[in-house]
Design an enzyme around this catalytic site. Structure first.
Site, PDB file in Angstrom:
ATOM      1  N   LEU A  15       0.701  -0.707  -0.347  1.00 46.85           N
ATOM      2  CA  LEU A  15      -0.198   0.001  -0.153  1.00 46.85           C
ATOM      3  C   LEU A  15       1.003   1.389  -0.323  1.00 46.85           C
ATOM      4  CD1 LEU A  15      -2.997  -0.781   2.527  1.00 46.85           C
ATOM      5  CD2 LEU A  15      -2.810  -1.056  -0.063  1.00 46.85           C
ATOM      6  N   ASP A  71      13.342   0.679   1.108  1.00 49.82           N
ATOM      7  CA  ASP A  71      12.961   1.504   1.614  1.00 49.82           C
ATOM      8  C   ASP A  71      13.751   2.916   2.555  1.00 49.82           C
ATOM      9  OD1 ASP A  71       9.641   1.547   1.144  1.00 49.82           O
ATOM     10  OD2 ASP A  71       9.357  -0.427   2.641  1.00 49.82           O
ATOM     11  N   GLY A 352      24.388  -6.123 -11.345  1.00 46.70           N
ATOM     12  CA  GLY A 352      24.024  -7.356 -11.467  1.00 46.70           C
ATOM     13  C   GLY A 352      24.745  -8.382 -10.699  1.00 46.70           C
ATOM     14  N   CYS A 379      28.665  -0.337 -12.336  1.00 47.69           N
ATOM     15  CA  CYS A 379      29.241  -1.933 -11.160  1.00 47.69           C
ATOM     16  C   CYS A 379      29.670  -2.878 -12.476  1.00 47.69           C
ATOM     17  CB  CYS A 379      27.802  -1.811  -9.555  1.00 47.69           C
ATOM     18  SG  CYS A 379      28.841  -3.435  -9.365  1.00 47.69           S
ATOM     19  N   LEU A 380      28.455  -3.977 -12.302  1.00 46.79           N
ATOM     20  CA  LEU A 380      28.545  -4.458 -13.414  1.00 46.79           C
ATOM     21  C   LEU A 380      29.149  -3.526 -14.764  1.00 46.79           C
ATOM     22  CD1 LEU A 380      28.756  -7.339 -14.364  1.00 46.79           C
ATOM     23  CD2 LEU A 380      26.392  -7.396 -14.625  1.00 46.79           C
ATOM     24  N   GLN A 383      32.362  -3.250 -15.458  1.00 41.01           N
ATOM     25  CA  GLN A 383      32.931  -4.614 -16.303  1.00 41.01           C
ATOM     26  C   GLN A 383      32.715  -4.964 -17.743  1.00 41.01           C
ATOM     27  OE1 GLN A 383      31.912  -7.429 -12.725  1.00 41.01           O
ATOM     28  NE2 GLN A 383      33.036  -5.935 -11.307  1.00 41.01           N
ATOM     29  N   HIS A 518      27.295   2.603  -7.245  1.00 42.53           N
ATOM     30  CA  HIS A 518      26.919   2.608  -7.174  1.00 42.53           C
ATOM     31  C   HIS A 518      26.567   4.239  -6.848  1.00 42.53           C
ATOM     32  CE1 HIS A 518      25.286  -1.632  -7.755  1.00 42.53           C
ATOM     33  NE2 HIS A 518      26.312  -1.825  -7.318  1.00 42.53           N
ATOM     34  N   GLU A 520      23.688   5.793  -7.760  1.00 42.46           N
ATOM     35  CA  GLU A 520      22.208   6.063  -7.686  1.00 42.46           C
ATOM     36  C   GLU A 520      22.188   5.627  -5.912  1.00 42.46           C
ATOM     37  OE1 GLU A 520      22.552   1.648  -8.373  1.00 42.46           O
ATOM     38  OE2 GLU A 520      23.543   3.261  -9.028  1.00 42.46           O
TER      39      GLU A 520
END
Length: 553
Positions: A15, A71, A352, A379-380, A383, A518, A520
């Site tokens: 929700l 979250d 990943g 990341c990957l 690579q 990362h 993000e």
């Protein structure tokens, strides 16, 4: 004294408790209070680090290297607090702590029970996260009625007795479904959910009612009467076009003032001007660009939650809307790669694990490199960029990662077996047989940037801290050969005799940046990450160049 708000959910899952909790944090910060948010998850895993994205969506990583629920990404994007391991506890983590104490004899030979030992451990976790903050918001995962969440609910019931009722608020997110056949909304599921909550001993102070249309005044009065809640505290929680509208929507509904009053706090007018600017930018962009995300979980968008939001933030910084083209990495090969990216202004290959889809990602990198399409590898994705460049620009046939091929002829990506954790000073040792949970290079590490590089220009600095989540690294034995062919490693980690390559760039390309970390995870709507900002800008520039070339033809 610290105030506490507990957020529960009823009727069905999904929700939006996390977004509701995050929005409350934004509202309370707008009144001048410091806020942190904690997630208590009922599942027995220690953390979500080893869980499939199909089970749990994205695994979010904090500065201190904790693998957490997605979250917490919402929390950090909505409030100013930097979260840590103390902001996410699971049933497994709580029980593990209690069992360790029992093994060390800390319970003096007593019988260890759910009450008081488990509930006390939960309460200590809540107390621990609140130090230095005015308000702690605690989201209880799962749905009222789930057997797994009962110890957490019992702990927060006791909390009002421990700190005083005026220092606690209970917010319950519930569902008021619209029954098409009857042509009306039904309040009975909400009544039953609150009844179950009250049977546990928790009386909600606020009801956030998820519904497709605003509750009529008569229905709000009915819910208030049957659930023993003030009528003004029965709030219609409608869908919004953007999640970043939620704080403004709840402010208009009076939620912030209700919580201020309930907790006996003093506050003047709320200042949501910065949030209003965010929403204005989302709803009124001056341009649009299309970016491809090449992944293997593209049918499950929650697996790339932070990535999607970071692209939105990058768009905001450029007054642009970013449209995402989801590309299944397994479907890409040399015969169709041009068609897959024909309508895209930029290509992003995210992180990943596992070899599925890797060759498709490498084809995507090759297309971006050869056609001058802006590329961001994460990341990957870094690579894959290294592997592609080694194969096609350095003549290293069979170049690969030892994650996917046990003994490739050219292991340009391999497992780092030993390093020192800069946060703890502990020596870390890994092998291919090591346990998977919590055994990666995790959390924030310092990255030194080369002056004049795209990365340094984006950050406006030559030293930054970024979050990691990976086991494999670039093999420095191949650095000289790749640099001789034109790749530049413009970001590096140095420490304890180690030098790890963190960023790869192609200077002869319009915009090609690949990072081992990362970015993000640290992008915010009010402070877009520099790399996403510049990536979106490069995509817009590519779009304009393509349009000009088309006009010239």
């Amino acid at each position: 004294m610290t105030k506490y708000i507990f957020v529960t959910g009823g009727v069905v899952s999904s929700l939006g408790k996390g977004l509701a909790a995050a929005s409350m944090g934004t509202l309370l910060e707008s009144y001048g209070y410091s806020v942190t948010i904690q997630k208590l998850d009922p599942y027995i895993n220690i953390d979500p680090g080893t869980m499939s994205p199909y089970q749990h969506g994205e695994v979010y990583v904090t500065d201190d290297g904790t693998e957490t629920d997605l979250d917490l990404g919402h929390y950090e994007r909505f409030v100013h607090a930097r979260l840590t391991k103390n902001n996410n506890y699971t049933t497994g983590k709580i029980y593990h702590a209690v069992i360790e104490k029992e093994r060390h004899g800390e319970y003096l030979g007593g019988t260890v029970q759910v009450i008081p030992h488990i509930t006390n451990e939960i309460k200590q976790a809540i107390y621990g996260v609140g130090e230095g903050y005015d308000i702690v918001i605690v989201e209880i995962g799962g749905t009222i009625g789930d057997i797994e969440s009962l110890p957490f609910l019992e702990a927060i019931r006791q909390f009002q007795l421990d700190v005083g009722r005026d220092n606690v608020a209970y917010v319950h997110l519930t569902l008021v479904p619209y029954i098409a056949a009857a042509g009306e909304m039904k309040t009975k599921p909400t009544q039953h959910s609150v009844k179950e909550l009250r049977a546990i001993g928790i009386q909600p102070d606020v009801l956030l009612c998820r519904t497709t249309q605003r509750l009529p005044a008569e229905m709000s009065r009915k819910i208030a009467l049957y659930c023993n809640v003030e009528e003004r505290s029965v709030i219609s929680a409608l869908d919004v076009k953007s999640i970043y509208e939620l704080p403004l929507y709840f402010h208009e509904e009076g939620l912030g003032r209700i919580l201020i009053d309930r907790l006996r706090l003093k506050a003047g007018p709320a200042d949501l001007s910065d949030w209003e600017q965010v929403v204005e930018g989302i709803h009124h962009p001056s341009q649009t660009t299309t970016i491809a995300i090449v992944g293997k979980y593209v049918e499950l968008k929650e697996a790339y939650k932070s990535l999607r939001e970071a692209l939105t933030h990058g768009g905001l910084a450029n007054h642009a809307r970013v449209k995402i083209e989801w590309v299944d990495a397994e479907s890409i090969d040399a015969t169709n790669v041009a068609d897959a990216f024909a309508r895209c202004d930029g290509i992003l290959v995210p992180g990943g694990f596992g070899e599925r889809g890797v060759e498709g990602k490498i084809e995507a990198v090759r297309y971006a490199r050869e056609h001058g399409v802006p590329y961001l590898g994460i990341c990957l994705g870094m690579q894959c960029a290294v592997i592609e460049f080694a194969r096609h620009c350095c003549g290293l046939d069979g170049a690969h990662s030892t994650e996917f091929v046990a003994d490739p002829p050219h292991p340009v990506i391999n497992l780092v077996t030993d390093w020192i954790d800069p946060r703890t000073g502990e020596h870390q040792h890994r092998t291919e047989e090591s346990e998977k949970g919590g055994t990666m290079r995790l959390g924030a590490y310092t990255c030194l940037l080369t002056e004049g590089s795209l990365a340094a220009l984006a950050y406006g600095a030559t030293r930054v801290d970024e979050r990691h989540r990976h086991r494999y690294e670039f093999n420095n034995a191949y650095r000289e050969r790749l640099e001789a062919a034109g790749m530049r490693f413009t970001g590096r980690y140095e420490g304890d005799g180690m030098e790890l390559m963190e960023i790869a760039e192609l200077p002869d390309h319009p915009w090609f940046v690949a990072t081992q970390f990362h970015p993000e995870f640290t992008s915010r709507p009010r402070n877009p990450h520099p790399l996403f900002r510049d990536f979106v800008a490069a995509a817009l520039a590519h779009q304009h160049r393509a349009a000009e070339a088309g006009m010239a033809v």
